[in-house]
Design an enzyme around this catalytic site. Sequence first.
Site, PDB file in Angstrom:
ATOM      1  N   GLU A   1      -0.158  13.963  52.671  1.00  0.00           N
ATOM      2  CA  GLU A   1      -0.138  13.134  53.890  1.00  0.00           C
ATOM      3  C   GLU A   1       1.218  13.231  54.583  1.00  0.00           C
ATOM      4  O   GLU A   1       1.296  13.127  55.809  1.00  0.00           O
ATOM      5  CB  GLU A   1      -0.514  11.684  53.539  1.00  0.00           C
ATOM      6  CG  GLU A   1      -2.009  11.586  53.230  1.00  0.00           C
ATOM      7  CD  GLU A   1      -2.405  10.534  52.225  1.00  0.00           C
ATOM      8  OE1 GLU A   1      -1.615   9.620  51.924  1.00  0.00           O
ATOM      9  OE2 GLU A   1      -3.539  10.630  51.701  1.00  0.00           O
TER      10      GLU A   1
ATOM     11  N   HIS B   1       3.898  14.813  49.393  1.00  0.00           N
ATOM     12  CA  HIS B   1       2.478  14.448  49.379  1.00  0.00           C
ATOM     13  C   HIS B   1       1.793  15.082  50.589  1.00  0.00           C
ATOM     14  O   HIS B   1       2.393  15.213  51.650  1.00  0.00           O
ATOM     15  CB  HIS B   1       2.335  12.917  49.414  1.00  0.00           C
ATOM     16  CG  HIS B   1       0.931  12.474  49.187  1.00  0.00           C
ATOM     17  ND1 HIS B   1      -0.012  12.476  50.197  1.00  0.00           N
ATOM     18  CD2 HIS B   1       0.292  12.056  48.072  1.00  0.00           C
ATOM     19  CE1 HIS B   1      -1.166  12.067  49.695  1.00  0.00           C
ATOM     20  NE2 HIS B   1      -1.011  11.806  48.407  1.00  0.00           N
TER      21      HIS B   1
ATOM     22  N   GLY C   1      -4.624   7.363  43.962  1.00  0.00           N
ATOM     23  CA  GLY C   1      -4.481   6.623  45.213  1.00  0.00           C
ATOM     24  C   GLY C   1      -5.371   5.395  45.213  1.00  0.00           C
ATOM     25  O   GLY C   1      -5.035   4.361  44.631  1.00  0.00           O
ATOM     26  N   GLY C   2      -6.534   5.516  45.840  1.00  0.00           N
ATOM     27  CA  GLY C   2      -7.440   4.375  46.033  1.00  0.00           C
ATOM     28  C   GLY C   2      -7.682   3.538  44.782  1.00  0.00           C
ATOM     29  O   GLY C   2      -7.609   2.306  44.835  1.00  0.00           O
TER      30      GLY C   2
ATOM     31  N   ASN D   1      -0.285   5.674  43.418  1.00  0.00           N
ATOM     32  CA  ASN D   1       0.313   5.865  44.742  1.00  0.00           C
ATOM     33  C   ASN D   1      -0.382   4.884  45.688  1.00  0.00           C
ATOM     34  O   ASN D   1      -1.519   5.106  46.082  1.00  0.00           O
ATOM     35  CB  ASN D   1       0.083   7.324  45.181  1.00  0.00           C
ATOM     36  CG  ASN D   1       0.508   7.572  46.616  1.00  0.00           C
ATOM     37  OD1 ASN D   1       1.177   6.748  47.225  1.00  0.00           O
ATOM     38  ND2 ASN D   1       0.109   8.725  47.152  1.00  0.00           N
ATOM     39  N   TRP D   2       0.330   3.817  46.022  1.00  0.00           N
ATOM     40  CA  TRP D   2      -0.298   2.748  46.812  1.00  0.00           C
ATOM     41  C   TRP D   2      -0.399   3.099  48.293  1.00  0.00           C
ATOM     42  O   TRP D   2      -1.065   2.400  49.039  1.00  0.00           O
ATOM     43  CB  TRP D   2       0.488   1.443  46.661  1.00  0.00           C
ATOM     44  CG  TRP D   2       0.427   0.833  45.299  1.00  0.00           C
ATOM     45  CD1 TRP D   2      -0.083   1.392  44.146  1.00  0.00           C
ATOM     46  CD2 TRP D   2       0.894  -0.473  44.923  1.00  0.00           C
ATOM     47  NE1 TRP D   2       0.044   0.522  43.097  1.00  0.00           N
ATOM     48  CE2 TRP D   2       0.644  -0.630  43.544  1.00  0.00           C
ATOM     49  CE3 TRP D   2       1.514  -1.512  45.613  1.00  0.00           C
ATOM     50  CZ2 TRP D   2       0.981  -1.792  42.858  1.00  0.00           C
ATOM     51  CZ3 TRP D   2       1.862  -2.661  44.930  1.00  0.00           C
ATOM     52  CH2 TRP D   2       1.591  -2.814  43.560  1.00  0.00           C
ATOM     53  N   LYS D   3       0.290   4.126  48.728  1.00  0.00           N
ATOM     54  CA  LYS D   3       0.277   4.531  50.149  1.00  0.00           C
ATOM     55  C   LYS D   3       0.646   3.335  51.037  1.00  0.00           C
ATOM     56  O   LYS D   3       1.504   2.549  50.659  1.00  0.00           O
ATOM     57  CB  LYS D   3      -1.080   5.142  50.504  1.00  0.00           C
ATOM     58  CG  LYS D   3      -1.480   6.248  49.513  1.00  0.00           C
ATOM     59  CD  LYS D   3      -2.643   7.068  49.954  1.00  0.00           C
ATOM     60  CE  LYS D   3      -2.942   8.123  48.899  1.00  0.00           C
ATOM     61  NZ  LYS D   3      -3.959   9.080  49.318  1.00  0.00           N
TER      62      LYS D   3
HETATM   63  P1  PGA Z   1      -6.994   9.209  46.045  1.00  0.00           P
HETATM   64  O1  PGA Z   1      -5.506   9.636  46.474  1.00  0.00           O
HETATM   65  O2  PGA Z   1      -6.962   8.885  44.591  1.00  0.00           O
HETATM   66  O3  PGA Z   1      -7.306   8.016  46.917  1.00  0.00           O
HETATM   67  O4  PGA Z   1      -7.873  10.371  46.354  1.00  0.00           O
HETATM   68  C1  PGA Z   1      -4.713  10.421  45.620  1.00  0.00           C
HETATM   69  C2  PGA Z   1      -3.378  10.702  46.267  1.00  0.00           C
HETATM   70  O5  PGA Z   1      -3.340  10.922  47.487  1.00  0.00           O
HETATM   71  O6  PGA Z   1      -2.321  10.694  45.597  1.00  0.00           O
END
Ligand code: PGA
Length: 249
Positions: free
Chosen positions: A97, A95, A233-234, A9-11
Amino acid sequence: MREIIIAGNWKLNGTIPETESLLKGLLDGNSQNDKVTVLVCPPYTSLHYAHKLLEGSHIKLGAQDMSAHEKGAYTGEISADMLLTVGARYVILGHSERRQYHAETDELVNAKAKLALAKGLRPIICVGELLEQRERNQTEEVVGTQVAGTLSGFTAEMVQQSVIAYEPVWAIGTGKTATPEMAQEVHKFIRERVAAVDSNAAQTLPILYGGSVKPGNAAGLLEQPDIDGALVGGASLKAADFIGIINAV
Ligand code: PGA
């Protein structure tokens, strides 16, 4: 054996040049492994370009969200059909967020998931508790409500085409990962909840863990019986780290 999925998930990351360098890194460094479905979810503006780069490869494409509407006067929204035409086959929904910054509710996520399934997109439905909810021992209550709400009205077939991601909100981007045992407990609980819809579908449903997954902690999480992959994510923004997680499978 359930399907194992590692999804990035590149956000809000991934201009066209960044997409090009990250995907080239992944294509160079990661060869196909039949044991795992690999998927990246760049931002909308990079999907078409990513699709071109990934054509013919084993890496699949997903979006990070979509509209609950099919089309019409909804400025700024992106529809399921639009995602399909740029090559996305998966879509992350609900998600934390989106829930936190865009006030998304289980009801809205449920509507989006039903539309995604009707259109042939595979939803990755996210659930997870806040830190204060865990501290008050409300994890099962919160996650149980989210599972029931987001899967409301689902048939067994709809469950079979879906993916769930358990992401404790306090573990996202914080470097704090749930221990494998803590995560397993909630994954098992989610599977039991889904079994109320259909027990066979619950057995085949991939349930991914998300929240500070890294090459160093992935194997311990993935060896748990009810953890069927990761939503990353990260660590999905660095080819070497994402490949390290895929290799942990
Ligand atoms: P993270 O994010 O690996 O940076 O904790 C995971 C996500 O929000 O899908």
